[in-house]
Design a protein around this motif. Structure first.
Motif, PDB file in Angstrom:
ATOM      1  N   TRP A  71      92.667  26.863  34.839  1.00 45.13           N
ATOM      2  CA  TRP A  71      91.577  27.759  34.476  1.00 45.13           C
ATOM      3  C   TRP A  71      91.055  28.537  35.709  1.00 45.13           C
ATOM      4  O   TRP A  71      90.513  29.488  35.285  1.00 45.13           O
ATOM      5  CB  TRP A  71      90.527  26.769  33.955  1.00 45.13           C
ATOM      6  CG  TRP A  71      90.680  26.580  32.411  1.00 45.13           C
ATOM      7  CD1 TRP A  71      90.932  25.448  31.767  1.00 45.13           C
ATOM      8  CD2 TRP A  71      90.635  27.771  31.168  1.00 45.13           C
ATOM      9  NE1 TRP A  71      91.107  25.501  30.526  1.00 45.13           N
ATOM     10  CE2 TRP A  71      90.673  26.764  30.126  1.00 45.13           C
ATOM     11  CE3 TRP A  71      90.357  28.976  31.508  1.00 45.13           C
ATOM     12  CZ2 TRP A  71      90.629  27.581  28.997  1.00 45.13           C
ATOM     13  CZ3 TRP A  71      90.396  29.782  30.015  1.00 45.13           C
ATOM     14  CH2 TRP A  71      90.322  28.991  28.944  1.00 45.13           C
ATOM     15  N   HIS A  75      89.914  32.527  35.564  1.00 48.75           N
ATOM     16  CA  HIS A  75      88.854  32.996  35.890  1.00 48.75           C
ATOM     17  C   HIS A  75      88.918  34.063  36.934  1.00 48.75           C
ATOM     18  O   HIS A  75      88.299  35.067  36.924  1.00 48.75           O
ATOM     19  CB  HIS A  75      88.005  31.905  36.284  1.00 48.75           C
ATOM     20  CG  HIS A  75      87.738  30.681  35.159  1.00 48.75           C
ATOM     21  ND1 HIS A  75      87.278  29.479  35.702  1.00 48.75           N
ATOM     22  CD2 HIS A  75      87.870  30.854  34.087  1.00 48.75           C
ATOM     23  CE1 HIS A  75      87.177  28.693  34.358  1.00 48.75           C
ATOM     24  NE2 HIS A  75      87.248  29.752  33.550  1.00 48.75           N
ATOM     25  N   LYS A  81      83.399  33.250  36.184  1.00 53.79           N
ATOM     26  CA  LYS A  81      83.199  31.777  36.758  1.00 53.79           C
ATOM     27  C   LYS A  81      83.605  30.589  35.955  1.00 53.79           C
ATOM     28  O   LYS A  81      83.948  29.781  36.293  1.00 53.79           O
ATOM     29  CB  LYS A  81      81.798  31.651  37.320  1.00 53.79           C
ATOM     30  CG  LYS A  81      81.153  32.646  38.297  1.00 53.79           C
ATOM     31  CD  LYS A  81      79.915  32.206  38.852  1.00 53.79           C
ATOM     32  CE  LYS A  81      79.465  33.117  39.787  1.00 53.79           C
ATOM     33  NZ  LYS A  81      78.079  32.782  40.353  1.00 53.79           N
ATOM     34  N   ASN A  82      83.545  30.982  34.621  1.00 50.89           N
ATOM     35  CA  ASN A  82      83.962  29.772  33.538  1.00 50.89           C
ATOM     36  C   ASN A  82      84.338  30.683  32.336  1.00 50.89           C
ATOM     37  O   ASN A  82      84.064  31.775  32.135  1.00 50.89           O
ATOM     38  CB  ASN A  82      82.897  28.833  33.483  1.00 50.89           C
ATOM     39  CG  ASN A  82      81.491  29.462  33.058  1.00 50.89           C
ATOM     40  OD1 ASN A  82      81.266  30.132  31.926  1.00 50.89           O
ATOM     41  ND2 ASN A  82      80.523  29.521  33.829  1.00 50.89           N
TER      42      ASN A  82
END
Length: 205
Positions: A71, A75, A81-82
């Protein structure tokens, strides 16, 4: 001859521009600015989030990496950032990035499997040397790790054909058994027959 670039007529002339008024001293100047495409800022829909999560899970399993590490790479690729910050317009980039990563991992695993088969089938030194010579001639290198998946498949196909041809050249073992082998294999049957033959021979002669 002069062109009228002010007012309602100009605004109707094109829908790709919008009018901005700028004051310079006592004069008001109308400036036409191009309309920029609107950026899609809607968050991902559940189906899109599910697809990304599915690919991340498959990549983590194929690479033995933690899901959060995968992940983090996503990103960084789409500059967020998420996952909550990924928008609908960023979804294709994230999807393509994950799919490409998964394809590379699968190809890598397939290559390892093919190399294992090649080495297993060439346990004899002479056979392995023939394989290396074939790779040198066909691909310019004998290092299996440097070969692409299609090249490894080609080498495996050649090796299987070569081994099959070698087996055809070697004559099969004779199915006829010599007397010593017959006696060792069937002593209870051959013994009485042999004795009977001796007795019959003595009676006749």
């Amino acid at each position: 001859m002069s062109n009228n670039v002010r007012g309602k007529e100009n605004r109707a002339a094109s829908r790709d521009f919008h009018e901005n008024n700028v004051q310079a001293g006592r004069d008001v100047i109308s400036i036409l600015l191009p309309d920029l495409p609107k950026t899609e800022i809607r968050p991902l829909v559940p189906a899109q989030r599910k697809q990304l999560n599915k690919l991340v899970k498959e990549i983590a399993e194929a690479s033995n990496e933690e899901g959060f590490v995968v992940w983090q790479k996503v990103h960084a690729e789409v500059s967020v950032k998420n996952i909550d910050e990924i928008t609908v317009d960023q979804y294709p980039n994230a999807l393509n990035y994950l799919q490409s990563m998964l394809d590379r991992l699968r190809d890598g695993n397939d290559c390892k499997s093919l190399m294992h088969q090649l080495l297993k089938k060439t346990s004899e030194n002479k056979v392995r040397q023939r394989l290396y010579e074939y790779c040198d001639i066909s691909f310019g290198t004998r290092h299996l790790a440097d070969l692409a998946k299609s090249q490894l498949q080609q080498a495996l196909g050649w090796l299987c054909n070569d081994l099959t041809e070698s087996e055809k050249i070697i004559p099969p073992p004779s199915s006829r058994l010599v007397w010593s082998e017959l006696i060792r294999s069937y002593p209870t049957i051959i013994g009485p027959i042999f004795i009977f033959g001796i007795v019959i021979g003595a009676v006749i002669f």
